[in-house]
Design a protein around this motif. Structure first.
Motif, PDB file in Angstrom:
ATOM      1  N   GLU A  20       0.822  -1.208   0.000  1.00 51.22           N
ATOM      2  CA  GLU A  20       0.000   0.000   0.000  1.00 51.22           C
ATOM      3  C   GLU A  20       0.859   1.262   0.000  1.00 51.22           C
ATOM      4  O   GLU A  20       0.397   2.328  -0.441  1.00 51.22           O
ATOM      5  CB  GLU A  20      -0.943  -0.007   1.201  1.00 51.22           C
ATOM      6  N   ALA A  63       1.057   2.191  -3.548  1.00 52.03           N
ATOM      7  CA  ALA A  63      -0.194   2.082  -4.303  1.00 52.03           C
ATOM      8  C   ALA A  63      -0.417   3.266  -5.245  1.00 52.03           C
ATOM      9  O   ALA A  63      -0.854   3.066  -6.390  1.00 52.03           O
ATOM     10  CB  ALA A  63      -1.379   1.898  -3.367  1.00 52.03           C
ATOM     11  N   PRO A  64      -0.134   4.521  -4.835  1.00 49.75           N
ATOM     12  CA  PRO A  64      -0.333   5.632  -5.780  1.00 49.75           C
ATOM     13  C   PRO A  64       0.510   5.489  -7.049  1.00 49.75           C
ATOM     14  O   PRO A  64       0.020   5.788  -8.152  1.00 49.75           O
ATOM     15  CB  PRO A  64       0.085   6.856  -4.963  1.00 49.75           C
ATOM     16  N   HIS A  87      -1.143   2.811  -9.209  1.00 47.84           N
ATOM     17  CA  HIS A  87      -2.340   3.345  -9.861  1.00 47.84           C
ATOM     18  C   HIS A  87      -1.963   4.206 -11.066  1.00 47.84           C
ATOM     19  O   HIS A  87      -2.640   4.163 -12.107  1.00 47.84           O
ATOM     20  CB  HIS A  87      -3.167   4.169  -8.875  1.00 47.84           C
ATOM     21  N   ASN A  88      -0.890   4.975 -10.938  1.00 43.82           N
ATOM     22  CA  ASN A  88      -0.458   5.823 -12.050  1.00 43.82           C
ATOM     23  C   ASN A  88      -0.030   4.988 -13.255  1.00 43.82           C
ATOM     24  O   ASN A  88      -0.290   5.366 -14.408  1.00 43.82           O
ATOM     25  CB  ASN A  88       0.692   6.729 -11.609  1.00 43.82           C
ATOM     26  N   VAL A 120      -1.105   1.855 -13.995  1.00 45.76           N
ATOM     27  CA  VAL A 120      -2.299   1.199 -14.543  1.00 45.76           C
ATOM     28  C   VAL A 120      -3.159   2.188 -15.318  1.00 45.76           C
ATOM     29  O   VAL A 120      -3.794   1.828 -16.324  1.00 45.76           O
ATOM     30  CB  VAL A 120      -3.101   0.532 -13.410  1.00 45.76           C
ATOM     31  N   ALA A 121      -3.167   3.450 -14.888  1.00 40.28           N
ATOM     32  CA  ALA A 121      -4.011   4.465 -15.528  1.00 40.28           C
ATOM     33  C   ALA A 121      -3.628   4.726 -16.979  1.00 40.28           C
ATOM     34  O   ALA A 121      -4.418   5.313 -17.736  1.00 40.28           O
ATOM     35  CB  ALA A 121      -3.955   5.763 -14.736  1.00 40.28           C
ATOM     36  N   PRO A 168      -8.720  -2.075 -13.516  1.00 41.50           N
ATOM     37  CA  PRO A 168      -7.690  -1.156 -12.983  1.00 41.50           C
ATOM     38  C   PRO A 168      -7.544  -1.224 -11.464  1.00 41.50           C
ATOM     39  O   PRO A 168      -6.418  -1.308 -10.945  1.00 41.50           O
ATOM     40  CB  PRO A 168      -8.185   0.225 -13.448  1.00 41.50           C
ATOM     41  N   GLY A 169      -8.654  -1.205 -10.745  1.00 41.79           N
ATOM     42  CA  GLY A 169      -8.569  -1.277  -9.291  1.00 41.79           C
ATOM     43  C   GLY A 169      -8.053  -2.609  -8.813  1.00 41.79           C
ATOM     44  O   GLY A 169      -7.261  -2.677  -7.858  1.00 41.79           O
ATOM     45  N   VAL A 201      -4.157  -3.195  -8.691  1.00 36.81           N
ATOM     46  CA  VAL A 201      -3.435  -2.655  -7.537  1.00 36.81           C
ATOM     47  C   VAL A 201      -3.842  -3.393  -6.263  1.00 36.81           C
ATOM     48  O   VAL A 201      -3.000  -3.778  -5.448  1.00 36.81           O
ATOM     49  CB  VAL A 201      -3.689  -1.142  -7.400  1.00 36.81           C
ATOM     50  N   ARG A 202      -5.140  -3.613  -6.104  1.00 40.61           N
ATOM     51  CA  ARG A 202      -5.638  -4.261  -4.881  1.00 40.61           C
ATOM     52  C   ARG A 202      -5.055  -5.653  -4.701  1.00 40.61           C
ATOM     53  O   ARG A 202      -4.719  -6.060  -3.574  1.00 40.61           O
ATOM     54  CB  ARG A 202      -7.168  -4.321  -4.936  1.00 40.61           C
TER      55      ARG A 202
END
Length: 279
Positions: A193, A196-197, A200-201, A203-204, A230-231, A234-235
């Motif tokens: 975690e 995680a940011p 996310h970047n 995957v975006a 996408p979620g 990361v999860r």
């Protein structure tokens, strides 16, 4: 009903790679999109860690096996994934092109590897103990359950010293066998975690299509939609893989034949153990 299973990162590269046009095409795509030459296992661009190389290799072999199985006439009614097998699985169900799946594998792997610059991590495999003592020894040593593969086969992840202590405690508790492996990051634990940011970047940057074959995920055994992907990417790195629950859900869905699309037969082995226990 056929299900293709996509395993996670292999522990090592097999000595001899496939020698056919299908693999040559996959290898060329991998080199172009990731910079890794699969034959020499050398980087043609910016180098990354050995673990990233194995992740790319595992994804490439998953894509290759998917092609080979389909050419042989096997058409899956379902797909399932384990850990880093998600990237090849996404391409196999047409949610992402093969080249993008390999590129995404590389970029996620490189992001995870950044954790290794400030810490020393490992994975530990415990065979022969049930979940309760494994969870207890994980907590005792500050590490986390990363894979629930069967009722008596678990993977732990965390800082290297904690994994080594946990493996010693597992042997004392009566484990049949234990082993540990270096890791760039504590995969499938809450420690991820922290980055995680960044994940996310990464995957975006990708656009996912609706899976053309139902793809079961390994956390809650749901079928992924394009909006979910996408979620989930990361999860799933922050939560443990639950393969035993996934295999049982696959069977309940009516699957009669499971074919492994990747390196080795680890999932086939787990399935056999689970089936022996559950009948």
């Amino acid at each position: 009903m056929i299900c293709f299973m996509f395993p996670g990162q292999p522990l090592a590269k097999v000595p001899t790679l496939p020698d056919d046009a299908e693999f040559a095409e996959i290898a060329a795509i991998a080199c172009d999109r990731t910079g890794l030459d699969l034959e020499s296992f050398a980087w043609r661009g910016e180098p990354a860690t050995d673990q990233v190389a194995l992740q790319i290799y595992g994804a490439a072999m998953g894509l290759y096996r998917n092609r080979v199985l389909r050419r042989a006439g096997f058409n899956p009614a379902m797909a399932a994934e384990h850990s880093m097998g998600i990237y090849a699985a996404l391409a196999a169900v047409d949610a992402l092109p093969e080249g993008e799946a390999l590129e995404l594998t590389s970029r996620i792997g490189r992001t995870l590897a950044g954790m290794g610059k400030s810490g020393s991590y490992a994975l530990g495999c415990v065979t022969g103990l049930s979940a309760a003592p494994v969870l207890a020894l994980a907590e005792n040593n500050g590490v986390y359950p990363a894979n629930y593969n069967t009722s008596r086969h678990f993977l732990l992840a965390g800082e290297q010293h904690g994994i080594e202590a946990a493996m010693a405690e597992a042997l004392e508790a009566g484990a049949f066998s234990v082993s540990s492996f270096p890791a760039d990051a504590p995969l499938h634990t809450p420690l991820i975690e922290a980055i995680a940011p960044e994940l996310h970047n990464v995957v975006a940057d990708y656009r996912f299509s609706e899976p053309q074959v139902p793809l079961m995920e390994h956390i809650e055994q749901d079928f992924l939609t394009a909006a979910d992907i996408p979620g989930f990417l990361v999860r799933e790195l922050c939560l443990p893989v639950r393969w035993e629950a996934t295999f049982l859900a696959i069977r309940r869905a009516g699957v009669t034949s499971l074919l492994e699309a990747g390196v080795g037969e680890s999932l086939k082995k787990y399935n056999r153990w689970i089936a022996m226990e559950h009948g």
